[in-house]
Every structure is written in C-alpha cells, then in structure tokens.
Design an enzyme around this catalytic site. Structure first.
Site, mmCIF file in Angstrom:
data_model
loop_
_atom_site.group_PDB
_atom_site.id
_atom_site.type_symbol
_atom_site.label_atom_id
_atom_site.label_comp_id
_atom_site.label_asym_id
_atom_site.label_seq_id
_atom_site.Cartn_x
_atom_site.Cartn_y
_atom_site.Cartn_z
ATOM 1 N N SER A 166 1.938 -19.148 1.463
ATOM 2 C CA SER A 166 0.474 -19.245 1.390
ATOM 3 C C SER A 166 -0.073 -20.658 1.503
ATOM 4 O O SER A 166 -1.294 -20.828 1.519
ATOM 5 C CB SER A 166 -0.025 -18.618 0.086
ATOM 6 O OG SER A 166 -0.256 -17.253 0.258
ATOM 7 N N LYS A 169 -2.585 -21.040 4.105
ATOM 8 C CA LYS A 169 -3.994 -20.744 3.866
ATOM 9 C C LYS A 169 -4.856 -22.007 3.890
ATOM 10 O O LYS A 169 -6.081 -21.923 4.040
ATOM 11 C CB LYS A 169 -4.168 -20.010 2.538
ATOM 12 C CG LYS A 169 -3.678 -18.557 2.549
ATOM 13 C CD LYS A 169 -3.957 -17.886 1.204
ATOM 14 C CE LYS A 169 -3.666 -16.384 1.234
ATOM 15 N NZ LYS A 169 -2.236 -16.075 1.168
ATOM 16 N N SER A 224 -4.872 -16.484 -4.215
ATOM 17 C CA SER A 224 -4.190 -16.412 -2.929
ATOM 18 C C SER A 224 -4.287 -15.003 -2.354
ATOM 19 O O SER A 224 -3.331 -14.469 -1.785
ATOM 20 C CB SER A 224 -2.724 -16.827 -3.074
ATOM 21 O OG SER A 224 -2.221 -17.341 -1.867
#
Length: 477
Positions: A166, A169, A224
């Site tokens: 993640s 992101k 997340s």
C-alpha cells in the site's frame, strides 16, 4: 467538517493503542501485526532477481503420520493452540529467510551511480556515527534522505524492484487527489467496489450511501481502505484509466522502477516499485497541503450507517502507521508526520515516513525486512531515522532524489531545452530553502501540530461537548 473530528499524533497528546485484530485470509493487509495466507503464487521479488531453487525432499515420518485421520485432528488442535502462543500479536520471533533472493547485480543509476550498485552505500566523514549493521537493518532495500534537498545519506539496494504493497497509494494520491474538491459528495454504487482483491483492507464504505471526498481520502490514508481507493478510482474514470494516469505520473517523476497494475498496491503479477521511487512519490505528494493533512492524521471519525431516525452514525478510525499512532509495544516516533505503510504476502512490510527534528526533515523508506518480528518495518525505519538525524552533517551524500522530468533528466545532466532553467531547478532541489523542498515539509509537520493544538484549545475554551462515539466495525472485517 462532515467527516468528524481529526486527531494527529503530537507526542503525549496521542497514546499508542492495541494493534488491530487479525485480518481475513488473503494476500492483503496493511497492519503488519496480522498474518495471511497467500492466494497468489507469483513471487514478485523473483521478477527482479531469482531466488534459490528449492529441492524436493522425501516424505518425512511426520508427513506419513499426518496421513492418519486421528493424527490430523490432534495435530490441527495442537497447531491451533501453538499458533496462538506464537502469534506475532503476542511476541515476535526473529526470522531470516534462508532463501531470500539476492539483489540484481546492476540496477538503475537514476540519482547517482552508487545507487545502482548492490549492497549498502554510505560515505562517512570522520566522527560520523556508525550505521546499524545487517543484524539490525534486515530489509532487502532501504533509503534515508534529506526530504528538502533530496541528498541521499545512505541506502541499500534502493533501486531493487520489489512489490510495494500500500505504499503505492502515495502515487495514487499524488495522481488523483488534486482532481476533486474535498467537499464534493459521491454516492457509492455497487460497481464502485468491484474488483477488490480477497482480504483487502477496508475502511467500511457502504453501497448506496454518500461520502465526501474528504471522507474517502481519510479512508485511504488512515485505514488504507481499498474500498476508498476503488471508489475514488471510479470517480476518476475507472481503474484502467487511473492505473494509466499513475504510470504516467511515475514516469514524469523519474520513477522508472515502478510498474503499476492496481491502484491500491494489492499483490499483482508484475506490480513493482522501489525504495527510491517510493521516496520520490512521498516527496512529490508532501508538496500538496491536503496530502500532508491526510498522511499526518492519526485518528478521525468516519461516516457509518443510517440509524432508524435516518441520521448517519460515525465510528472512529485510526492510522495503521505505527510510527504515527503508536502500538502496544512502541510509542509514536518523535517528529513523525506520515506518510504511508503497507504489507502484503509478496511485499512483506513496506514503509515510507517523514520526520523532523529542529530544521532537519528526513525521508526513509524500508522494504521487506527479513526479520519477521512484530512491527519490524517500523523499528528499522526508526533506527534509520535516528542514524540519519545524527549523521546528516557527517556523511557525504551517495546520491540524490531527482526532480520531475520537466526539471531533471534523472542524472544531473541538463537537456538541450532551457539549459539555464534546468540548472536553476536542479540547484533548487538541492537547496534546503529551494522551491522543490523548502517549507513544504515544515508546514506538514509543524503546521499540523499547531492546527491541532489550536483546535484543542478552542474546543476547551468553548467547552463544546465531545462528539458521541459510535462503535463501528473494524476495517477489513
């Protein structure tokens, strides 16, 4: 604001709390205290460098006994109990994978020749503190740099292409965040949530309910939430369009190690990035005030279901970045201001963080620690930050974080177009007072803290009642 109150980690103002509960089986979780069974067979690290070949062995006596039904039942019960005792939620166990892949012999040299060489790169001057050894820094790849000037203080395999989890992101946010105003509302359709991987981390978005863009970004950064990422991607024209835009943005940032397959960082064949590129994404994103707000938020209220009276409830969410929010076995890191953590089966633990001491702001990225202890990625990042703050003026840079292609060709050379302008921009990226860095990090660190303190003082002065706390379901469940 519509999403409820926001709290940032500011030393004693925020205390660590117990870690999140175990996630559902799958390949994706952003709380490194959880474990999960892989549903993917592709080891993305093998795309960068092949691992040692395993040799089949003959069935052992234990394997033969396991074929008996009674033995299987007793063994399952025993393993279930021992699993609880040995759970990383209770006590971490040092572990180094004997089959860990070796880094490529040659990697990208963007940012400097030394950054393309395998192994640890550091150039200490007399009196420089010793860099922690491999028994402490077990990550396959890491980099610590000055957030403003971009000077790389030390690195290990920073251009090794690994699964990012993640932390990808950050690129998603840097690409999509500027496109929608914070107060824009969106009603979630079933199609918005399609295509999420099994075991995805979730913030708890519900179909047919409306959320502000501000709510959705809190879901992305704090929990997340892949449901928040997919909703924003749908608003942006769909997953395919968003992935293409992310790849183009990576190219513009000179992040040539990155190949985007999913916008949320979920394990996918061919999806890779590097510690160097993740640092570029963080540095670019931190120039945006909204990005700084979200990544430095430790906890907030998130919209829940409608009650019988038709009113929306809310529930608390907390940032899974343990250097920001703390945990039962670690305190928030002094001066931390974000940015993003991640964990998947293929990526292991990944983390990029920014912290400030005095006038110094450092970026650190850690990818895939081999030691599988509780919160190990955060511990190694904290060790690198400690060393970096002590060593910043006592080491020669081994490279630099480059600027966008519009300013920088990635090697320090200047193209034929606007040669003087490019030189000026390159110099600005190396000056702590330059436009490429300058006060943007200080605003993110100090500004967020001051805003929180001001909000707290105002609330106390007005004696406003605390918002009613409504228990929401845990993200990812």
């Amino acid at each position: 604001m519509g999403s409820g109150s926001i709290r940032r980690a500011t030393g004693a103002l925020f205390r660590g709390v117990l870690s999140a509960s175990r996630a559902k089986p799958g390949t994706f979780t952003d709380v490194p205290t959880t474990s999960c069974a892989s549903t993917a067979s592709t080891d993305l690290t093998a795309l960068a460098a092949p691992s040692a070949t395993s040799v089949p062995t003959a069935p052992s006596a234990t394997t033969a006994r396991a074929a008996r039904p009674g033995f299987r039942l007793r063994t399952a019960a025993t393993l279930a109990v021992s699993g609880l005792v040995a759970s990383p939620l209770l006590a971490g166990t040092a572990y180094a994978d004997p089959k860990a892949p070796a880094p490529p012999a040659k990697m990208s040299q963007i940012g400097g020749d030394r950054l393309g060489a395998p192994g640890v790169q550091v150039a200490p001057r007399p009196g420089a503190p010793k860099l922690p050894g491999p028994d402490v820094l077990t990550a396959r790849s890491w980099i610590v740099s000055d957030a403003e000037s971009g000077k790389v203080l030390a690195a290990k395999n920073p251009h090794w292409r690994l699964a990012p989890a993640s932390t990808l992101k950050m690129l998603f946010a840097d690409t999509v965040l500027p496109k929608f105003p914070k107060d824009q509302k969106h009603t979630v359709k079933p199609a918005d949530l399609a295509g999420m991987g099994i075991g995805s981390s979730l913030v708890g978005i519900k179909e047919n309910l409306s959320y502000t863009v501000h709510d959705l970004w809190l879901g992305v950064f704090l929990r997340s939430g892949n449901d928040a990422v997919h909703t924003l991607s749908s608003m942006n024209g769909g997953t395919k369009t968003t992935v293409a835009q992310m790849q183009q943005r990576a190219k513009e940032l000179n992040a040539t190690d990155t190949h985007v397959v999913t916008p949320d960082g979920y394990d996918a064949p061919g999806q890779v990035s590097s510690a160097y590129d993740l640092s570029l994404f963080a540095r670019a994103g931190l120039r945006n005030a909204d990005f700084r707000e979200y990544c430095s938020t430790a906890s907030a209220q998130f919209p829940g279901d409608k009650g019988k009276n038709g009113k929306r409830a809310s529930f608390g969410i907390q940032n899974t970045n343990r250097l920001l929010s703390g945990d039962f076995d670690m305190k928030p890191y002094p001066g931390i201001a974000g940015v993003k953590n991640g964990s998947t089966t293929n990526a292991g633990s990944t983390f990029t963080g920014v912290a400030q001491r005095g006038d110094r702001k450092l970026l650190v990225t850690v990818m895939h620690p081999e030691k599988r202890e509780h919160n190990e990625g955060y511990r190694e990042a904290a060790k690198l930050l400690d060393w970096g703050f002590a060593a910043a003026d006592k080491v020669e840079p081994v490279g630099r974080l480059v600027g966008p292609r519009s300013e920088d060709d990635g090697r320090g050379a200047v193209g034929p177009k606007d040669k003087k302008g490019a030189q000026d921009n390159n110099q600005a990226s190396l000056d702590s007072s330059g436009g490429a860095g300058g006060a943007w990090t200080a605003v993110g660190v100090a500004g967020g803290t001051l805003a929180l303190l001001g909000a707290v003082a105002f609330a106390v002065h007005r004696r406003r009642p605390l918002p009613e706390r409504v228990r929401g379901r845990r993200a990812g469940k």
